[in-house]
Design a protein around this motif. Structure first.
Motif, PDB file in Angstrom:
ATOM      1  N   ASP A  69       0.856  -1.304  -0.015  1.00  0.00           N
ATOM      2  CA  ASP A  69       0.127   0.022  -0.008  1.00  0.00           C
ATOM      3  C   ASP A  69       0.728   1.058   0.010  1.00  0.00           C
ATOM      4  O   ASP A  69       1.876   1.530   0.599  1.00  0.00           O
ATOM      5  N   LYS A  70       0.373   2.219  -0.687  1.00  0.00           N
ATOM      6  CA  LYS A  70       1.107   3.343  -0.582  1.00  0.00           C
ATOM      7  C   LYS A  70       2.446   3.466  -1.323  1.00  0.00           C
ATOM      8  O   LYS A  70       3.313   4.541  -1.081  1.00  0.00           O
ATOM      9  N   LYS A  71       2.877   2.393  -2.204  1.00  0.00           N
ATOM     10  CA  LYS A  71       4.143   2.342  -2.933  1.00  0.00           C
ATOM     11  C   LYS A  71       3.636   2.855  -4.347  1.00  0.00           C
ATOM     12  O   LYS A  71       2.660   2.284  -4.766  1.00  0.00           O
ATOM     13  N   SER A  72       4.387   3.540  -4.966  1.00  0.00           N
ATOM     14  CA  SER A  72       4.208   3.772  -6.434  1.00  0.00           C
ATOM     15  C   SER A  72       5.186   3.785  -7.486  1.00  0.00           C
ATOM     16  O   SER A  72       6.441   3.472  -6.823  1.00  0.00           O
ATOM     17  N   TYR A  73       5.139   3.340  -8.618  1.00  0.00           N
ATOM     18  CA  TYR A  73       6.018   3.372  -9.458  1.00  0.00           C
ATOM     19  C   TYR A  73       6.087   4.404 -10.430  1.00  0.00           C
ATOM     20  O   TYR A  73       4.969   4.828 -11.097  1.00  0.00           O
ATOM     21  N   GLU A  74       7.062   5.485 -10.406  1.00  0.00           N
ATOM     22  CA  GLU A  74       7.016   6.563 -11.482  1.00  0.00           C
ATOM     23  C   GLU A  74       8.214   6.256 -12.617  1.00  0.00           C
ATOM     24  O   GLU A  74       9.165   5.792 -12.160  1.00  0.00           O
ATOM     25  N   SER A  75       7.786   6.516 -13.814  1.00  0.00           N
ATOM     26  CA  SER A  75       8.519   6.125 -14.791  1.00  0.00           C
ATOM     27  C   SER A  75       9.431   7.325 -15.352  1.00  0.00           C
ATOM     28  O   SER A  75       9.394   8.511 -14.488  1.00  0.00           O
ATOM     29  N   ALA A  76      10.183   7.348 -16.251  1.00  0.00           N
ATOM     30  CA  ALA A  76      11.115   8.603 -16.500  1.00  0.00           C
ATOM     31  C   ALA A  76      10.220   9.921 -16.817  1.00  0.00           C
ATOM     32  O   ALA A  76      10.673  11.112 -16.704  1.00  0.00           O
ATOM     33  N   ASP A  77       9.122   9.685 -17.222  1.00  0.00           N
ATOM     34  CA  ASP A  77       8.219  10.842 -17.482  1.00  0.00           C
ATOM     35  C   ASP A  77       7.437  11.310 -16.028  1.00  0.00           C
ATOM     36  O   ASP A  77       6.724  12.252 -16.390  1.00  0.00           O
ATOM     37  N   ASN A  78       7.666  10.714 -15.240  1.00  0.00           N
ATOM     38  CA  ASN A  78       7.077  11.184 -13.843  1.00  0.00           C
ATOM     39  C   ASN A  78       5.534  10.656 -13.865  1.00  0.00           C
ATOM     40  O   ASN A  78       4.774  11.489 -13.226  1.00  0.00           O
ATOM     41  N   ASN A  79       5.261   9.917 -14.664  1.00  0.00           N
ATOM     42  CA  ASN A  79       3.956   9.320 -15.074  1.00  0.00           C
ATOM     43  C   ASN A  79       3.691   8.203 -13.963  1.00  0.00           C
ATOM     44  O   ASN A  79       3.917   7.015 -14.298  1.00  0.00           O
ATOM     45  N   ALA A  80       3.117   8.565 -12.851  1.00  0.00           N
ATOM     46  CA  ALA A  80       2.890   7.504 -11.679  1.00  0.00           C
ATOM     47  C   ALA A  80       1.773   6.182 -12.272  1.00  0.00           C
ATOM     48  O   ALA A  80       0.913   6.543 -12.689  1.00  0.00           O
ATOM     49  N   SER A  81       2.366   4.980 -11.922  1.00  0.00           N
ATOM     50  CA  SER A  81       1.379   3.771 -12.191  1.00  0.00           C
ATOM     51  C   SER A  81       0.664   3.540 -10.749  1.00  0.00           C
ATOM     52  O   SER A  81       1.296   3.930  -9.785  1.00  0.00           O
ATOM     53  N   SER A  82      -0.355   3.163 -11.036  1.00  0.00           N
ATOM     54  CA  SER A  82      -1.296   3.024  -9.601  1.00  0.00           C
ATOM     55  C   SER A  82      -0.531   1.559  -9.256  1.00  0.00           C
ATOM     56  O   SER A  82      -0.171   0.746  -9.929  1.00  0.00           O
ATOM     57  N   THR A  83      -0.569   1.531  -7.969  1.00  0.00           N
ATOM     58  CA  THR A  83      -0.138   0.141  -7.396  1.00  0.00           C
ATOM     59  C   THR A  83      -1.306  -0.859  -7.361  1.00  0.00           C
ATOM     60  O   THR A  83      -2.353  -0.893  -6.861  1.00  0.00           O
ATOM     61  N   ASN A  84      -0.789  -2.234  -8.206  1.00  0.00           N
ATOM     62  CA  ASN A  84      -1.674  -3.356  -8.078  1.00  0.00           C
ATOM     63  C   ASN A  84      -1.396  -4.096  -6.694  1.00  0.00           C
ATOM     64  O   ASN A  84      -0.178  -3.995  -6.376  1.00  0.00           O
ATOM     65  N   PRO A  85      -2.445  -4.367  -5.869  1.00  0.00           N
ATOM     66  CA  PRO A  85      -2.087  -5.265  -4.611  1.00  0.00           C
ATOM     67  C   PRO A  85      -1.211  -6.459  -4.970  1.00  0.00           C
ATOM     68  O   PRO A  85      -1.664  -7.269  -5.965  1.00  0.00           O
ATOM     69  N   TRP A  86      -0.762  -6.982  -4.107  1.00  0.00           N
ATOM     70  CA  TRP A  86       0.012  -8.283  -4.275  1.00  0.00           C
ATOM     71  C   TRP A  86      -1.045  -9.283  -4.687  1.00  0.00           C
ATOM     72  O   TRP A  86      -1.900  -9.510  -3.913  1.00  0.00           O
ATOM     73  N   THR A  87      -0.756 -10.033  -5.461  1.00  0.00           N
ATOM     74  CA  THR A  87      -1.545 -11.216  -5.838  1.00  0.00           C
ATOM     75  C   THR A  87      -1.303 -12.358  -4.621  1.00  0.00           C
ATOM     76  O   THR A  87      -0.032 -12.441  -4.520  1.00  0.00           O
ATOM     77  N   PRO A  88      -1.998 -13.448  -4.398  1.00  0.00           N
ATOM     78  CA  PRO A  88      -1.315 -14.603  -3.655  1.00  0.00           C
ATOM     79  C   PRO A  88      -0.192 -15.180  -4.238  1.00  0.00           C
ATOM     80  O   PRO A  88       0.882 -15.625  -3.434  1.00  0.00           O
ATOM     81  N   GLU A  89      -0.087 -15.484  -5.391  1.00  0.00           N
ATOM     82  CA  GLU A  89       1.057 -16.006  -6.267  1.00  0.00           C
ATOM     83  C   GLU A  89       2.371 -15.115  -6.016  1.00  0.00           C
ATOM     84  O   GLU A  89       3.382 -15.872  -5.693  1.00  0.00           O
ATOM     85  N   LEU A  90       2.375 -14.029  -6.260  1.00  0.00           N
ATOM     86  CA  LEU A  90       3.402 -13.108  -5.915  1.00  0.00           C
ATOM     87  C   LEU A  90       3.783 -12.669  -4.824  1.00  0.00           C
ATOM     88  O   LEU A  90       4.946 -12.663  -4.370  1.00  0.00           O
TER      89      LEU A  90
END
Length: 121
Positions: A69-90
């Motif tokens: 929760d509350k972690k995000s991924y920002e690419s080089a263009d500062n376009n943040a992706s929404s965080t998908n919750p961990w799946t049971p497998e991951l």
């Protein structure tokens, strides 16, 4: 231009010891194939854009970001992706890696290279 492979060559690539620890057969072939097939079918793949020099270009691969929760991924263009919750497998894989290597992780970025035209750059 074709992308080099680390694992399909006759010459073994030696990872820098202080950068990465490679554990051969950490997952069995069956486990790895099952997880790959599951993620291929279920991950919310998206194609992103990135800024290269003075242009905005489409990234030549698909990505999916999972994490705490509350972690995000920002690419080089500062376009943040929404965080998908961990799946049971991951989550199970994350916990197994953490137990084996003694490190904690808060997210993972999946990359899908669809064909010979997809790449890192």
């Amino acid at each position: 231009m074709s992308q080099l492979s680390l694992f399909d060559t006759e010459e073994f690539y030696e990872f820098p010891k202080d950068l990465l620890e490679y554990k051969e057969n950490f997952l069995s072939r069956e486990e790895a194939d099952r997880l790959k097939d599951h993620l291929f079918e279920t991950a919310p793949w998206e194609q992103r854009t990135q800024k290269m020099y003075d242009k905005t270009v489409i990234t030549p691969r698909l990505t999916a970001w999972y994490g705490d929760d509350k972690k995000s991924y920002e690419s080089a263009d500062n376009n943040a992706s929404s965080t998908n919750p961990w799946t049971p497998e991951l989550l199970a894989l994350k916990e197994r890696i953490e137990q084996e290597f003694g490190y904690r992780f808060n997210g993972v970025l999946l990359n899908l290279y669809r064909d010979q035209n997809d790449s890192v750059a």
